[in-house]
Design an enzyme around this catalytic site. Structure first.
Site, PDB file in Angstrom:
ATOM      1  N   LYS A 168      80.974  38.365  28.152  1.00  0.00           N
ATOM      2  CA  LYS A 168      80.505  39.539  28.916  1.00  0.00           C
ATOM      3  C   LYS A 168      79.835  39.166  30.242  1.00  0.00           C
ATOM      4  CE  LYS A 168      79.900  42.578  24.899  1.00  0.00           C
ATOM      5  NZ  LYS A 168      79.015  43.503  24.199  1.00  0.00           N
ATOM      6  N   ASP A 224      78.516  49.707  26.387  1.00  0.00           N
ATOM      7  CA  ASP A 224      77.679  49.525  25.190  1.00  0.00           C
ATOM      8  C   ASP A 224      76.448  50.442  25.261  1.00  0.00           C
ATOM      9  OD1 ASP A 224      79.210  47.573  23.907  1.00  0.00           O
ATOM     10  OD2 ASP A 224      78.233  45.936  24.976  1.00  0.00           O
TER      11      ASP A 224
HETATM   12  P1  NAP Z   1      72.686  37.021  20.329  1.00  0.00           P
HETATM   13  O1  NAP Z   1      72.781  37.080  21.828  1.00  0.00           O
HETATM   14  O2  NAP Z   1      73.116  35.798  19.617  1.00  0.00           O
HETATM   15  O3  NAP Z   1      71.123  37.312  19.954  1.00  0.00           O
HETATM   16  C1  NAP Z   1      70.687  37.226  18.624  1.00  0.00           C
HETATM   17  C2  NAP Z   1      69.264  37.791  18.508  1.00  0.00           C
HETATM   18  O4  NAP Z   1      68.904  37.765  17.108  1.00  0.00           O
HETATM   19  C3  NAP Z   1      68.198  36.979  19.246  1.00  0.00           C
HETATM   20  O5  NAP Z   1      67.177  37.833  19.690  1.00  0.00           O
HETATM   21  C4  NAP Z   1      67.680  36.048  18.134  1.00  0.00           C
HETATM   22  O6  NAP Z   1      66.348  35.585  18.335  1.00  0.00           O
HETATM   23  C5  NAP Z   1      67.711  37.000  16.950  1.00  0.00           C
HETATM   24  N1  NAP Z   1      67.742  36.276  15.676  1.00  0.00           N
HETATM   25  C6  NAP Z   1      68.793  35.596  15.152  1.00  0.00           C
HETATM   26  N2  NAP Z   1      68.445  35.055  13.972  1.00  0.00           N
HETATM   27  C7  NAP Z   1      67.138  35.393  13.748  1.00  0.00           C
HETATM   28  C8  NAP Z   1      66.212  35.129  12.703  1.00  0.00           C
HETATM   29  N3  NAP Z   1      66.558  34.414  11.632  1.00  0.00           N
HETATM   30  N4  NAP Z   1      64.960  35.632  12.799  1.00  0.00           N
HETATM   31  C9  NAP Z   1      64.597  36.376  13.892  1.00  0.00           C
HETATM   32  N5  NAP Z   1      65.431  36.653  14.917  1.00  0.00           N
HETATM   33  C10 NAP Z   1      66.693  36.168  14.840  1.00  0.00           C
HETATM   34  O7  NAP Z   1      73.507  38.210  19.653  1.00  0.00           O
HETATM   35  P2  NAP Z   1      73.807  39.670  20.279  1.00  0.00           P
HETATM   36  O8  NAP Z   1      75.095  39.649  20.985  1.00  0.00           O
HETATM   37  O9  NAP Z   1      72.590  40.109  21.010  1.00  0.00           O
HETATM   38  O10 NAP Z   1      74.034  40.559  18.950  1.00  0.00           O
HETATM   39  C11 NAP Z   1      72.939  40.928  18.096  1.00  0.00           C
HETATM   40  C12 NAP Z   1      73.467  41.835  16.990  1.00  0.00           C
HETATM   41  O11 NAP Z   1      73.910  43.093  17.533  1.00  0.00           O
HETATM   42  C13 NAP Z   1      74.663  41.248  16.242  1.00  0.00           C
HETATM   43  O12 NAP Z   1      74.504  41.493  14.866  1.00  0.00           O
HETATM   44  C14 NAP Z   1      75.849  42.043  16.787  1.00  0.00           C
HETATM   45  O13 NAP Z   1      76.897  42.148  15.838  1.00  0.00           O
HETATM   46  C15 NAP Z   1      75.210  43.393  17.024  1.00  0.00           C
HETATM   47  N6  NAP Z   1      75.919  44.203  18.035  1.00  0.00           N
HETATM   48  C16 NAP Z   1      76.400  45.425  17.664  1.00  0.00           C
HETATM   49  C17 NAP Z   1      77.036  46.227  18.612  1.00  0.00           C
HETATM   50  C18 NAP Z   1      77.542  47.598  18.198  1.00  0.00           C
HETATM   51  O14 NAP Z   1      78.347  48.193  18.940  1.00  0.00           O
HETATM   52  N7  NAP Z   1      77.097  48.117  17.093  1.00  0.00           N
HETATM   53  C19 NAP Z   1      77.203  45.792  19.934  1.00  0.00           C
HETATM   54  C20 NAP Z   1      76.706  44.530  20.282  1.00  0.00           C
HETATM   55  C21 NAP Z   1      76.065  43.739  19.312  1.00  0.00           C
HETATM   56  P3  NAP Z   1      66.053  34.208  19.140  1.00  0.00           P
HETATM   57  O15 NAP Z   1      66.126  34.539  20.598  1.00  0.00           O
HETATM   58  O16 NAP Z   1      64.689  33.835  18.685  1.00  0.00           O
HETATM   59  O17 NAP Z   1      67.102  33.221  18.703  1.00  0.00           O
END
Ligand code: NAP
Length: 285
Positions: free
Chosen positions: A73, A110
């Site tokens: 992205k 989004d």
């Molecule tokens: P990302 O960039 O990898 O970010 C992951 C986030 O989760 C970070 O803030 C990370 O914290 C946190 N995290 C991961 N493991 C953790 C743990 N064990 N304890 C506390 N915090 C934790 O991923 P993303 O792209 O932002 O996506 C996040 C979620 O949103 C995913 O599940 C994705 O499938 C979902 N999503 C859904 C949609 C939809 O249309 N519904 C759209 C986009 C994304 P740190 O910074 O501390 O590592």
């Protein structure tokens, strides 16, 4: 699914790495079939090292445009000639539209998807009325925070395990965005109008973020971006407290609507129940 493409067909698609899990082809092709369009929506998994070459090859007129997902992205936005305010503020594009002159237009659907999902599942919610708490500071959180700022949220509080990431996000998105770590959460939930899980916690059925949702006002709305499973542990906790909830599948479906309109020039057909289709695909129907 369209099986009678002509030489005049409109082609769109989605790219990501991996792309195999994406539900976008299912959704868009169901809408294409419902409208009887001479069109198709195709999944692509470009080599990560050669994403720019992949996009440059397509914008010569090969296809109308493309949704973009993880991990491309940010690089998609960087390739665009023009971008919407939201895509610029989010620092990421999930939609590229290729213009007849070869230029690339970037947008981020989004954010509108998130707001539309809230309006569908928590009708009447006013984003301008109270602070919003966003749990997480990754790509999804950044898109959500940018959207909420542009929509007029009075304050967006970003809480993240890694505080430095939340602070960087707050610094980039302006003075209505504040950053804190998980220790500060109880005080920040007390007057929240909307709490969003934008972390990966809860994916696959595990526990969601540690946040005592009983501390939120009784009329607060609780949203989870995770949609596998549909009723995450986080949403189950909210529902047990009687809070209104918004699920991640609705966000996914709603972000697809403006993408479809940009690619195929018309709204998805009302008679195709894409949510039911997606639920069956997820084994939830
Ligand atoms: P990302 O960039 O990898 O970010 C992951 C986030 O989760 C970070 O803030 C990370 O914290 C946190 N995290 C991961 N493991 C953790 C743990 N064990 N304890 C506390 N915090 C934790 O991923 P993303 O792209 O932002 O996506 C996040 C979620 O949103 C995913 O599940 C994705 O499938 C979902 N999503 C859904 C949609 C939809 O249309 N519904 C759209 C986009 C994304 P740190 O910074 O501390 O590592």
């Amino acid at each position: 699914m369209t099986s009678t493409l002509t030489g005049a067909a409109t082609i769109g698609g989605v790219c990501g790495a991996p792309i195999r899990h994406s539900m976008s082809p299912l959704i868009h092709n169901a809408w294409i079939a419902g409208l009887g369009l001479d069109a198709a929506y195709v999944p692509f998994a470009p080599d990560e090292a050669r994403f720019e070459a992949f996009i440059n090859g397509l914008c010569g007129g090969a296809i109308r445009g493309l949704n973009v997902t993880i991990p491309f992205k940010e690089r998609a936005l960087a390739l665009a000639d023009t971008a919407s305010d939201l895509a610029r503020l989010a620092g990421a594009a999930n939609l590229l539209v290729f213009q007849p002159d070869g230029s690339i237009q970037a947008d981020n659907t989004d954010g509108p998807g998130l707001l539309a999902a809230v309006q569908v599942q928590a009708p009447g919610f006013d984003v301008t009325a109270a602070p919003v708490v966003v749990l997480g500071a990754g790509g999804a959180a950044r898109g959500a925070v940018a959207t909420l700022v542009l929509a007029g949220a009075p304050e967006v509080r970003v809480i993240n395990r890694t505080l430095a990431r939340a602070e960087a996000l707050a610094k980039a998105l302006g003075d209505r965005v504040t950053a804190a770590d998980e220790m500060a959460l109880p005080a920040l939930l007390a007057d929240a109008g909307l709490v969003i899980n934008a972390t990966a916690l809860g994916l696959g059925g595990g526990p969601g973020p540690v946040a005592d949702l009983a501390l939120t006002p009784a009329d607060a709305v609780i949203m989870d971006m995770v949609y596998k499973p549909l009723r995450t542990e986080f949403l189950q906790r909210a529902q047990a407290l009687g809070r209104r909830t918004v699920d991640g599948l609705e966000m996914l479906l709603r972000q697809a609507v403006p993408s479809f309109e940009a690619l195929y020039g018309q709204a998805p057909p009302a008679h195709v129940d894409a949510r039911a289709l997606a639920l069956r695909h997820l084994g939830e129907g």
